[in-house]
Scaffold this motif. Structure first.
Motif, PDB file in Angstrom:
ATOM      1  N   TYR A 142      -3.577  -2.183  -1.054  1.00 17.44           N
ATOM      2  CA  TYR A 142      -4.492  -1.243  -0.403  1.00 17.44           C
ATOM      3  C   TYR A 142      -5.029  -1.838   0.891  1.00 17.44           C
ATOM      4  N   GLU A 143      -5.106  -0.980   1.925  1.00 17.52           N
ATOM      5  CA  GLU A 143      -5.660  -1.388   3.214  1.00 17.52           C
ATOM      6  C   GLU A 143      -6.565  -0.274   3.743  1.00 17.52           C
ATOM      7  N   PHE A 144      -7.745  -0.669   4.209  1.00 23.00           N
ATOM      8  CA  PHE A 144      -8.618   0.261   4.925  1.00 23.00           C
ATOM      9  C   PHE A 144      -8.814  -0.278   6.328  1.00 23.00           C
ATOM     10  N   ALA A 145      -8.488   0.537   7.331  1.00 25.39           N
ATOM     11  CA  ALA A 145      -8.640   0.156   8.734  1.00 25.39           C
ATOM     12  C   ALA A 145      -9.709   1.032   9.370  1.00 25.39           C
ATOM     13  N   PRO A 146     -10.858   0.475   9.790  1.00 22.83           N
ATOM     14  CA  PRO A 146     -11.925   1.272  10.411  1.00 22.83           C
ATOM     15  C   PRO A 146     -11.484   1.852  11.756  1.00 22.83           C
TER      16      PRO A 146
ATOM     17  N   VAL B 121      -6.406  -6.658 -12.722  1.00 25.59           N
ATOM     18  CA  VAL B 121      -7.094  -7.614 -11.851  1.00 25.59           C
ATOM     19  C   VAL B 121      -7.122  -7.043 -10.442  1.00 25.59           C
ATOM     20  N   LEU B 122      -8.299  -7.046  -9.829  1.00 21.72           N
ATOM     21  CA  LEU B 122      -8.430  -6.692  -8.427  1.00 21.72           C
ATOM     22  C   LEU B 122      -8.668  -7.977  -7.651  1.00 21.72           C
ATOM     23  N   GLU B 123      -7.774  -8.269  -6.723  1.00 21.22           N
ATOM     24  CA  GLU B 123      -7.871  -9.496  -5.934  1.00 21.22           C
ATOM     25  C   GLU B 123      -8.048  -9.148  -4.463  1.00 21.22           C
ATOM     26  N   LEU B 124      -9.114  -9.635  -3.873  1.00 22.18           N
ATOM     27  CA  LEU B 124      -9.345  -9.422  -2.451  1.00 22.18           C
ATOM     28  C   LEU B 124      -8.390 -10.294  -1.629  1.00 22.18           C
ATOM     29  N   ASP B 125      -8.068  -9.816  -0.457  1.00 15.65           N
ATOM     30  CA  ASP B 125      -7.145 -10.526   0.431  1.00 15.65           C
ATOM     31  C   ASP B 125      -7.829 -10.662   1.793  1.00 15.65           C
ATOM     32  N   PRO B 126      -8.716 -11.655   1.959  1.00 14.45           N
ATOM     33  CA  PRO B 126      -9.534 -11.743   3.173  1.00 14.45           C
ATOM     34  C   PRO B 126      -8.732 -11.772   4.467  1.00 14.45           C
ATOM     35  N   SER B 127      -7.636 -12.512   4.509  1.00 11.87           N
ATOM     36  CA  SER B 127      -6.865 -12.617   5.746  1.00 11.87           C
ATOM     37  C   SER B 127      -5.974 -11.398   5.965  1.00 11.87           C
ATOM     38  N   GLY B 128      -5.658 -10.676   4.898  1.00 12.25           N
ATOM     39  CA  GLY B 128      -4.805  -9.500   5.000  1.00 12.25           C
ATOM     40  C   GLY B 128      -3.325  -9.796   5.131  1.00 12.25           C
ATOM     41  N   LYS B 129      -2.957 -11.074   5.184  1.00 12.79           N
ATOM     42  CA  LYS B 129      -1.554 -11.411   5.416  1.00 12.79           C
ATOM     43  C   LYS B 129      -0.649 -10.884   4.308  1.00 12.79           C
TER      44      LYS B 129
ATOM     45  N   VAL C 111      -9.046 -18.033  -6.313  1.00 15.09           N
ATOM     46  CA  VAL C 111      -8.075 -18.864  -5.627  1.00 15.09           C
ATOM     47  C   VAL C 111      -8.502 -19.030  -4.179  1.00 15.09           C
ATOM     48  N   THR C 112      -7.841 -19.939  -3.488  1.00 14.02           N
ATOM     49  CA  THR C 112      -8.127 -20.180  -2.084  1.00 14.02           C
ATOM     50  C   THR C 112      -6.844 -20.036  -1.286  1.00 14.02           C
ATOM     51  N   ASP C 113      -6.915 -19.290  -0.202  1.00 12.22           N
ATOM     52  CA  ASP C 113      -5.765 -19.070   0.656  1.00 12.22           C
ATOM     53  C   ASP C 113      -5.427 -20.382   1.365  1.00 12.22           C
ATOM     54  N   ALA C 114      -4.226 -20.897   1.117  1.00 11.11           N
ATOM     55  CA  ALA C 114      -3.842 -22.185   1.688  1.00 11.11           C
ATOM     56  C   ALA C 114      -3.672 -22.124   3.203  1.00 11.11           C
ATOM     57  N   LEU C 115      -3.464 -20.936   3.756  1.00 16.84           N
ATOM     58  CA  LEU C 115      -3.270 -20.815   5.200  1.00 16.84           C
ATOM     59  C   LEU C 115      -4.590 -20.761   5.965  1.00 16.84           C
ATOM     60  N   THR C 116      -5.595 -20.148   5.364  1.00 12.66           N
ATOM     61  CA  THR C 116      -6.862 -19.934   6.069  1.00 12.66           C
ATOM     62  C   THR C 116      -8.041 -20.690   5.461  1.00 12.66           C
TER      63      THR C 116
ATOM     64  N   PRO D 171     -11.941  -0.689  16.262  1.00 13.57           N
ATOM     65  CA  PRO D 171     -10.981  -1.797  16.169  1.00 13.57           C
ATOM     66  C   PRO D 171     -11.649  -3.165  16.062  1.00 13.57           C
ATOM     67  N   ALA D 172     -12.925  -3.247  16.422  1.00 14.88           N
ATOM     68  CA  ALA D 172     -13.624  -4.531  16.322  1.00 14.88           C
ATOM     69  C   ALA D 172     -14.151  -4.795  14.917  1.00 14.88           C
ATOM     70  N   ALA D 173     -14.219  -3.761  14.094  1.00 17.65           N
ATOM     71  CA  ALA D 173     -14.715  -3.920  12.716  1.00 17.65           C
ATOM     72  C   ALA D 173     -13.605  -4.479  11.842  1.00 17.65           C
ATOM     73  N   PRO D 174     -13.957  -5.294  10.856  1.00 14.01           N
ATOM     74  CA  PRO D 174     -12.922  -5.910  10.009  1.00 14.01           C
ATOM     75  C   PRO D 174     -12.258  -4.904   9.076  1.00 14.01           C
ATOM     76  N   LYS D 175     -10.968  -5.091   8.869  1.00 13.56           N
ATOM     77  CA  LYS D 175     -10.245  -4.310   7.885  1.00 13.56           C
ATOM     78  C   LYS D 175     -10.531  -4.862   6.481  1.00 13.56           C
ATOM     79  N   ILE D 176     -10.240  -4.055   5.476  1.00 15.36           N
ATOM     80  CA  ILE D 176     -10.397  -4.477   4.084  1.00 15.36           C
ATOM     81  C   ILE D 176      -9.032  -4.404   3.413  1.00 15.36           C
ATOM     82  N   TYR D 177      -8.678  -5.471   2.731  1.00 24.09           N
ATOM     83  CA  TYR D 177      -7.396  -5.534   2.039  1.00 24.09           C
ATOM     84  C   TYR D 177      -7.634  -6.001   0.597  1.00 24.09           C
TER      85      TYR D 177
END
Length: 347
Positions: free
Chosen positions: A126-130, A86-94, A64-69, A133-139
Motif C-alpha cells: 500500500y502507498e499513499f501519496a499526498p 502483520v502490518l509492517e511500516l516501510d519508512p523509506s518506501g523502497k 526490524v531495522t532497515d539496513a539501508l537507512t 509533493p513536499a509532504a511525506p508518502k506513507i508505505y
C-alpha cells in the motif's frame, strides 16, 4: 574479582567517573519519537482499519531495522475473522515502490492525494501519496504468513475509505519523520533511564552506567568515562562450542570476527566485540556482553549497532577484560539483565 587463568583481575582504583547526566541529550531523539509512535500507533491505526480488524499490539511479532537507512520499522499484529496478519511500516518506501513499480500499478485519485496497491493474497502493498509533493508518502504492507489462500484484509475500496477518514491526518502526523518527539516522550526516557540505572548499578563496575540508545529504539548504550558504545547483554544456553570447551574463563570475539572466540587475559585493553563467560555448570547460562560502536545504517561496517546515525556523544573504547569479568561475575546478574530488558523493551 578473579577468574581462572593468569593475571590480576581486580579493577584497580583508576576506573574513572561518570555523572548521571554524562553524554545525555536533553533534546528529543530519534528513539524518543519511535517509542512515542509505537505507543500511539495501535489506537490511531485501529480506528482506521476495516470493521472487525483488531490490533493486538504495536511491537507485534517484533520490529526490524532497515539496513539501508537505519530506519526503525514497527510491526503490528492484526487479527481478522480468526486469522492473524502483520502490518509492517516501510519508512523509506523502497520495498513498496519496488513492488508497485515492477507491477506497473497506476495511481488511484483520492481526497488529498492518490493511492497505489498491489494485492497478492499473501503480501499486500500500500502507498499513499499526498497532493503536496513536499509532504511525506506513507508505505506499508500487510501479510499473513505468506499463505496465498488467505483473504485480502484491505482492498482498494477499504484503503480509499481509510485515507479519506478524518483520523488519517493523525496517522500521517504520527509517521511524519519531520515531527520531533514531544517533551512528554523525553521525560518518559529520563524516567525509564532512572529505573535502568537503579538496576544496572548493582552489577556495572565503577565509572559506567546505561542509557537508552538514541539511534536504535529498544536498545541500550553503555556510558563510560570516554564516551558511549552500543551495548547488549544476554544469556544463552550453556554450550561447550560457544566457549571452545573452556569454562570459568572469559572469552572474546572481536567485532566483525569470524565467529571464533579466544580466551582473554586481564591486560587492561579496552575492546569492541563480544565477551562470553560460562561456569560450566549445566544450570548456569552463558553470559554475553556485546559492545559495539554507535548506530549506523549498514551491518557491513561491522563495528556499529544497526540504526540511525544520530548519536552525538563520542564513541567509547569498549570494555577491558577486567571490566567485563566484573560484570559477568556480579551476584544476581541474570535477574538484573532480565529486569533491565523489560524496561528497555518497547511496548
Amino acid at each position: 574479582v578473579h577468574g581462572s587463568g593468569d593475571g590480576d583481575w581486580s579493577l584497580g582504583s583508576d576506573s574513572g567517573n561518570v555523572s548521571a547526566q554524562a553524554y545525555e541529550n536533553d533534546a528529543p531523539t530519534y528513539a524518543d519519537r519511535e517509542r512515542e509512535v509505537v505507543e500511539q500507533l495501535p489506537g490511531v491505526l485501529g480506528a482506521l482499519l476495516p470493521a472487525g480488524v483488531t490490533v493486538q499490539n504495536a511491537a507485534g511479532p517484533g520490529y526490524v531495522t532497515d539496513a539501508l537507512t537505519g530506519d526503525y520499522v514497527p510491526q503490528l499484529q492484526l487479527q481478522w475473522h480468526g486469522t492473524d496478519y502483520v502490518l509492517e511500516l516501510d519508512p523509506s518506501g523502497k520495498n513498496t515502490t519496488d513492488v508497485l513499480d515492477k507491477a506497473s500499478v497506476k495511481p488511484i485519485a483520492v481526497a488529498d492525494g492518490s493511492i497505489r496497491i498491489a494485492l497478492s493474497r499473501g503480501t499486500d502493498w500500500y502507498e499513499f501519496a499526498p497532493s503536496d509533493p513536499a509532504a511525506p508518502k506513507i508505505y506499508f504492507m500487510i501479510y499473513s504468513g505468506y499463505e496465498k489462500n488467505m483473504p485480502t484484509l484491505m482492498d482498494a475500496t477499504a484503503f480509499t475509505k481509510m485515507v479519506e477518514a478524518p483520523g488519517f491526518a493523525k496517522f500521517r502526523q504520527l509517521l511524519d519523520p519531520s515531527v520531533p518527539a514531544s517533551s512528554a516522550a523525553v521525560r518518559e526516557r529520563y524516567a525509564i533511564e532512572a529505573k535502568i540505572d537503579a538496576e544496572a548499578d548493582k552489577v556495572l563496575p565503577p565509572g559506567f552506567r546505561l542509557k537508552l540508545n538514541p539511534g536504535a529504539p529498544g536498545k541500550l548504550e553503555l556510558v563510560g568515562p570516554k564516551g558511549v558504545n552500543s551495548f547488549e547483554w544476554y544469556d544463552t544456553f550453556n554450550d561447550q562450542a560457544a566457549t571452545n570447551g573452556t569454562f570459568d574463563s572469559l572469552r572474546f570475539e572481536a567485532a566483525g570476527g569470524n565467529g571464533t572466540n579466544v580466551q582473554v587475559r586481564p591486560d587492561g585493553k579496552a575492546r569492541l566485540g563480544n565477551y562470553v563467560y560460562g561456569t560450566g555448570t549445566a544450570s548456569d547460562p552463558l553470559t554475553n556482553l556485546a559492545v559495539a560502536g554507535t548506530p549506523r545504517p549498514s551491518e557491513s561496517l561491522g563495528l556499529g549497532e544497526l540504526g540511525k546515525p544520530v548519536e552525538t556523544a563520542p564513541q567509547g573504547p569498549g570494555l577491558t577484560p577486567q571490566q567485563a569479568m566484573a560484570i559477568v561475575k556480579a551476584p544476581g546478574l541474570a535477574k538484573v539483565i532480565a529486569d533491565v530488558q523489560k524496561l528497555v523493551a518497547l511496548p
